[in-house]
Design a protein around this motif. Structure first.
Motif, PDB file in Angstrom:
ATOM      1  N   VAL A  27       0.855  -1.196   0.000  1.00 20.41           N
ATOM      2  CA  VAL A  27       0.000   0.000   0.000  1.00 20.41           C
ATOM      3  C   VAL A  27       0.887   1.241   0.000  1.00 20.41           C
ATOM      4  O   VAL A  27       2.103   1.157   0.184  1.00 20.41           O
ATOM      5  N   SER A  28       0.262   2.377  -0.159  1.00 20.40           N
ATOM      6  CA  SER A  28       1.023   3.632  -0.156  1.00 20.40           C
ATOM      7  C   SER A  28       1.389   4.038   1.274  1.00 20.40           C
ATOM      8  O   SER A  28       0.753   3.592   2.238  1.00 20.40           O
ATOM      9  N   VAL A  29       2.399   4.880   1.388  1.00 19.32           N
ATOM     10  CA  VAL A  29       2.814   5.410   2.687  1.00 19.32           C
ATOM     11  C   VAL A  29       1.636   6.127   3.344  1.00 19.32           C
ATOM     12  O   VAL A  29       1.403   6.013   4.549  1.00 19.32           O
ATOM     13  N   GLY A  30       0.879   6.870   2.535  1.00 22.12           N
ATOM     14  CA  GLY A  30      -0.275   7.592   3.061  1.00 22.12           C
ATOM     15  C   GLY A  30      -1.304   6.672   3.704  1.00 22.12           C
ATOM     16  O   GLY A  30      -1.954   7.058   4.684  1.00 22.12           O
ATOM     17  N   SER A  31      -1.431   5.474   3.176  1.00 23.14           N
ATOM     18  CA  SER A  31      -2.370   4.509   3.768  1.00 23.14           C
ATOM     19  C   SER A  31      -1.957   4.144   5.184  1.00 23.14           C
ATOM     20  O   SER A  31      -2.806   4.006   6.067  1.00 23.14           O
ATOM     21  N   ILE A  32      -0.685   3.971   5.409  1.00 19.76           N
ATOM     22  CA  ILE A  32      -0.196   3.656   6.756  1.00 19.76           C
ATOM     23  C   ILE A  32      -0.459   4.833   7.685  1.00 19.76           C
ATOM     24  O   ILE A  32      -0.864   4.662   8.842  1.00 19.76           O
ATOM     25  N   TYR A  33      -0.256   6.057   7.176  1.00 23.04           N
ATOM     26  CA  TYR A  33      -0.509   7.251   7.995  1.00 23.04           C
ATOM     27  C   TYR A  33      -1.988   7.396   8.351  1.00 23.04           C
ATOM     28  O   TYR A  33      -2.325   8.104   9.304  1.00 23.04           O
ATOM     29  N   ASN A  34      -2.880   6.742   7.625  1.00 23.62           N
ATOM     30  CA  ASN A  34      -4.289   6.754   8.015  1.00 23.62           C
ATOM     31  C   ASN A  34      -4.511   6.035   9.348  1.00 23.62           C
ATOM     32  O   ASN A  34      -5.474   6.319  10.045  1.00 23.62           O
ATOM     33  N   TYR A  35      -3.612   5.110   9.662  1.00 20.33           N
ATOM     34  CA  TYR A  35      -3.743   4.335  10.891  1.00 20.33           C
ATOM     35  C   TYR A  35      -2.761   4.760  11.978  1.00 20.33           C
ATOM     36  O   TYR A  35      -3.048   4.612  13.162  1.00 20.33           O
ATOM     37  N   PHE A  36      -1.592   5.238  11.579  1.00 19.53           N
ATOM     38  CA  PHE A  36      -0.540   5.598  12.531  1.00 19.53           C
ATOM     39  C   PHE A  36      -0.001   6.969  12.153  1.00 19.53           C
ATOM     40  O   PHE A  36       0.464   7.163  11.032  1.00 19.53           O
ATOM     41  N   ASP A  37      -0.037   7.912  13.079  1.00 16.83           N
ATOM     42  CA  ASP A  37       0.381   9.279  12.750  1.00 16.83           C
ATOM     43  C   ASP A  37       1.891   9.483  12.810  1.00 16.83           C
ATOM     44  O   ASP A  37       2.379  10.549  12.457  1.00 16.83           O
TER      45      ASP A  37
END
Length: 175
Positions: A27-37
């Motif tokens: 997935v994209s990096v942004g997808s991970i940031y949706n769950y972890f800031d």
């Protein structure tokens, strides 16, 4: 979390970051940031996930009805954790005790409290414990704390032999 744990097993703790987890998940990096800031939030959640994997509650409920069986199970799980996540107990998790990592410290303390509560529960329902084993001064909670301190000490020493603790249990509770 599964991909984070796999990264740790394959490449060590340094491999866990937003980019590597995103790549491992496809997935994209942004997808991970949706769950972890932040990376810290991701690592904190990963630590909690590792603790849960190591000390997941087994399907066989009889492990938590007998103190000796429970202690053997805990030591077995500690050895499993050491094999699956080398250095986790001694290096990484102890690093979370530093004041600058309050989230990791809180997650680890929650896990430890869960284990301690489980020990208390086992001690309260173990039918083999003699009736006069506990008193107002020597309570189930105090003995569970002693057992847990011995378990933590074994973790630090990487000593996965439950026999010394089992001998203490036999002498104090069953004799």
């Amino acid at each position: 979390m599964e991909n984070s744990r796999k990264l740790i097993q394959q490449q060590g703790w340094a491999a866990v970051n937003i980019r590597s987890v995103a790549a491992a998940c496809g997935v994209s990096v942004g997808s991970i940031y949706n769950y972890f800031d932040s990376k810290e939030a991701l690592v904190g959640a990963t630590v909690e996930s590792v603790w849960r994997e190591i000390f997941h509650r087994p399907e066989k409920g009889n492990i938590f009805q007998d103190t000796q069986t429970c202690v053997i199970w805990i030591y077995d799980r500690m050895e499993y954790g050491s094999r699956q996540y080398p250095g986790f107990f001694t290096l990484h998790s102890l690093g979370f005790m530093q004041e600058d990592k309050p989230d990791g410290k809180q997650r680890m303390q929650q896990t430890w409290q869960h284990i301690l509560d489980g020990l208390c529960s086992v001690l309260k329902q173990d039918p083999r414990i003699r009736p006069d084993a506990f008193t107002e001064q020597f309570t189930v909670e105090k003995f569970a704390d002693v057992l847990f301190s011995l378990i933590l000490s074994a973790l630090l020493r990487q000593d996965y032999d439950p026999n010394p603790v089992l001998e203490i249990v036999r002498r104090i509770l069953y004799s």
